[in-house]
Design an enzyme around this catalytic site. Structure first.
Site, mmCIF file in Angstrom:
data_model
loop_
_atom_site.group_PDB
_atom_site.id
_atom_site.type_symbol
_atom_site.label_atom_id
_atom_site.label_comp_id
_atom_site.label_asym_id
_atom_site.label_seq_id
_atom_site.Cartn_x
_atom_site.Cartn_y
_atom_site.Cartn_z
ATOM 1 N N GLY A 85 0.986 -1.291 -0.118
ATOM 2 C CA GLY A 85 0.187 0.144 0.059
ATOM 3 C C GLY A 85 0.937 1.153 -0.231
ATOM 4 N N CYS A 86 0.393 2.247 0.211
ATOM 5 C CA CYS A 86 1.346 3.811 0.599
ATOM 6 C C CYS A 86 2.169 3.297 1.065
ATOM 7 C CB CYS A 86 0.456 4.714 1.308
ATOM 8 S SG CYS A 86 0.535 6.615 1.207
ATOM 9 N N PHE A 87 2.977 3.831 0.349
ATOM 10 C CA PHE A 87 4.907 3.621 1.338
ATOM 11 C C PHE A 87 4.956 5.317 2.531
ATOM 12 C CE2 PHE A 87 6.253 5.994 -3.030
ATOM 13 C CZ PHE A 87 5.793 6.958 -2.696
ATOM 14 N N HIS A 102 -2.252 2.625 7.623
ATOM 15 C CA HIS A 102 -1.075 1.087 7.723
ATOM 16 C C HIS A 102 -1.459 1.578 10.071
ATOM 17 C CE1 HIS A 102 0.258 1.202 4.071
ATOM 18 N NE2 HIS A 102 0.294 -0.097 3.951
#
Length: 163
Positions: free
Chosen positions: A11-13, A154
């Site tokens: 997902g989004c880093f 996250h």
């Protein structure tokens, strides 16, 4: 110190980097693009690349297995090409292995996660051979340190390790 690198995408880093940066044994994190079609990808042009992270770690303090264990606790590995509000192959769950030992370890951890039944659904994390990691633009590095209220999907879903 025995320094090694690991390459993952989930997902989004930004969110992954923020959680990994404080883990024991993690020496450095860098966000970037991995597993795609073009050289020198950018945020606006990264066909096939995942938003990934490069983790530099001290293998005397943590292991590839422990990194993967945590990876599977902070993102949903059962959603194909999606994490939170982010949709598309850039947000796929992937482990980029650099040798057969890493590939085997990743396969073992995926099986452990599957067998745990902690996640609803089947793990869709891909195992992809490492080719190149391209660092993202400076504004993406350490994003949540500079923007503490920035977007992330996250978080630790499970406190207890899989392994």
């Amino acid at each position: 110190m025995n320094t090694k690198k690991a390459y993952i995408a989930g997902g989004c880093f930004w969110g992954m980097e923020d959680l990994f940066r404080v883990r024991p044994g993690i020496l450095d994190t860098e966000v970037g693009y991995i597993g795609g079609e073009n050289d020198y990808p950018t945020y606006r042009n990264h066909p096939g690349h995942a938003e990934g992270i490069e983790l530099t770690y001290d293998s005397e303090v943590t292991s590839f297995r422990e990194i993967l264990d945590y990876f599977f606790r902070i993102h949903n590995p059962t959603t194909m090409n999606r994490q939170g509000n982010d949709i598309g192959s850039s947000y796929r769950s992937a482990i980029f292995f650099r040798n057969e030992e890493e590939k085997k370890t990743a396969q073992e951890i995926i099986q452990i996660v599957e067998d745990s039944n902690k996640w609803e659904g089947k793990v869709v994390t891909t195992l992809e051979p490492y080719t190149a990691f391209w660092p993202a633009e400076p504004e993406h590095q350490d994003y949540l340190v500079r923007n503490p209220n920035g977007y992330t999907c996250h978080f630790e879903r499970f406190a207890e390790p899989f392994i």
